[in-house]
Each structure stands twice: as C-alpha cells, then as structure tokens.
Design a protein around this motif. Structure first.
Motif, short mmCIF file in Angstrom:
data_model
loop_
_atom_site.label_atom_id
_atom_site.label_comp_id
_atom_site.label_asym_id
_atom_site.label_seq_id
_atom_site.Cartn_x
_atom_site.Cartn_y
_atom_site.Cartn_z
N ALA A 108 0.64 -1.32 -0.08
CA ALA A 108 -0.24 0.08 0.04
C ALA A 108 0.82 1.26 0.01
O ALA A 108 0.64 2.14 -0.79
CB ALA A 108 -0.89 0.11 0.98
N GLY A 109 2.06 1.16 0.74
CA GLY A 109 3.04 2.15 0.77
C GLY A 109 3.56 2.60 -0.54
O GLY A 109 3.73 3.76 -0.86
N LEU A 110 3.94 1.42 -1.26
CA LEU A 110 4.35 1.68 -2.54
C LEU A 110 3.63 2.10 -3.65
O LEU A 110 3.77 3.25 -4.32
CB LEU A 110 4.88 0.20 -3.31
N LEU A 111 2.14 1.94 -3.52
CA LEU A 111 1.05 2.57 -4.33
C LEU A 111 0.72 3.71 -4.16
O LEU A 111 0.24 4.64 -4.96
CB LEU A 111 -0.11 1.61 -4.22
N THR A 112 0.99 4.02 -2.87
CA THR A 112 0.77 5.63 -2.45
C THR A 112 1.83 6.76 -2.45
O THR A 112 1.80 7.84 -2.23
CB THR A 112 0.02 5.80 -1.14
N GLY A 113 2.95 6.04 -2.86
CA GLY A 113 4.34 6.72 -2.88
C GLY A 113 4.83 7.11 -1.84
O GLY A 113 5.69 7.92 -1.51
N ARG A 114 4.53 6.43 -0.45
CA ARG A 114 5.14 6.70 0.65
C ARG A 114 6.32 6.06 0.92
O ARG A 114 6.77 4.88 0.93
CB ARG A 114 3.99 6.43 1.87
#
Length: 114
Positions: A108-114
């Motif tokens: 999820a972090g990869l998808l939101t750029g975090r």
C-alpha cells in the motif's frame, strides 16, 4: 452405505470422499464387488473433517486430531494432549496474518508513494 449415499447425505463429492480416505481421514470397507461401504458414523466424521478443513488445518494435522475429536457438530470434545497441537496451529496462523499485514502495508505504501 455406499459412496453415493454418503456424498448425498453430506453434500461432499465422491471425489473428495475418496481423497479423505486416501489421506487416512475416513475409513471404508470394500464389498466383494469392490464398492466402498461406509458406516453410519461416517456422516459425522465427514462433517468434522469439513469443519477442520474450514478452520485451515491441513489433512496431516486433521489425521492427528480427528481420532480424539469426540462430540458432535459444531462443538468438539478434544483430548487434552491435542489442545497443544491446535494451539500451535493457531499461533502459526496468527504469525501468517501478521506477516500478511506487514506485506500489505508495504505494498500500500508503494502504491501511494510513501
């Protein structure tokens, strides 16, 4: 009873019943004609197998605990020494859930750029 009747009474396919037998979970006698014959208690045994499979246990674990799983559906009367096995299975599932949550968070972090 023959495999077709057991299948009808349990809602489990004949193929699955043969698999349970091959895994040592279900016993069948063979008649002189070679047909499988099951005792009346096979209906309850199949119900227990299905419940344990839905709980995420492998057929190997079920083979270990099934002889000690007294009582009927949906409650089991476990032998005390087998509670440890089930506690271990539950702990392993909890660890898998934790790992999946961590992996999900990373994705999820990869998808939101975090």
């Amino acid at each position: 009873m023959l495999i077709g009747e057991l299948s009808r009474r349990t809602g489990v396919s004949a193929r699955s019943l043969r698999y349970y037998e091959a895994q040592g979970l279900l016993e069948a006698r063979r008649g002189t004609n070679g047909y499988r014959s099951y005792d009346e208690d096979a209906v309850l045994t199949v119900a227990k197998i299905r419940t344990l499979l839905r709980a995420g246990l492998s057929t190997e674990v079920i083979r270990t605990v099934l002889p000690c799983a007294g009582g009927g559906q949906p409650e089991f009367d476990w032998c005390a020494e087998l509670r440890e096995i089930l506690d271990g299975e539950l702990a392993a599932m909890d660890a898998q859930i934790d790992e999946l949550r961590r992996s999900r968070g990373t994705l999820a972090g990869l998808l939101t750029g975090r």
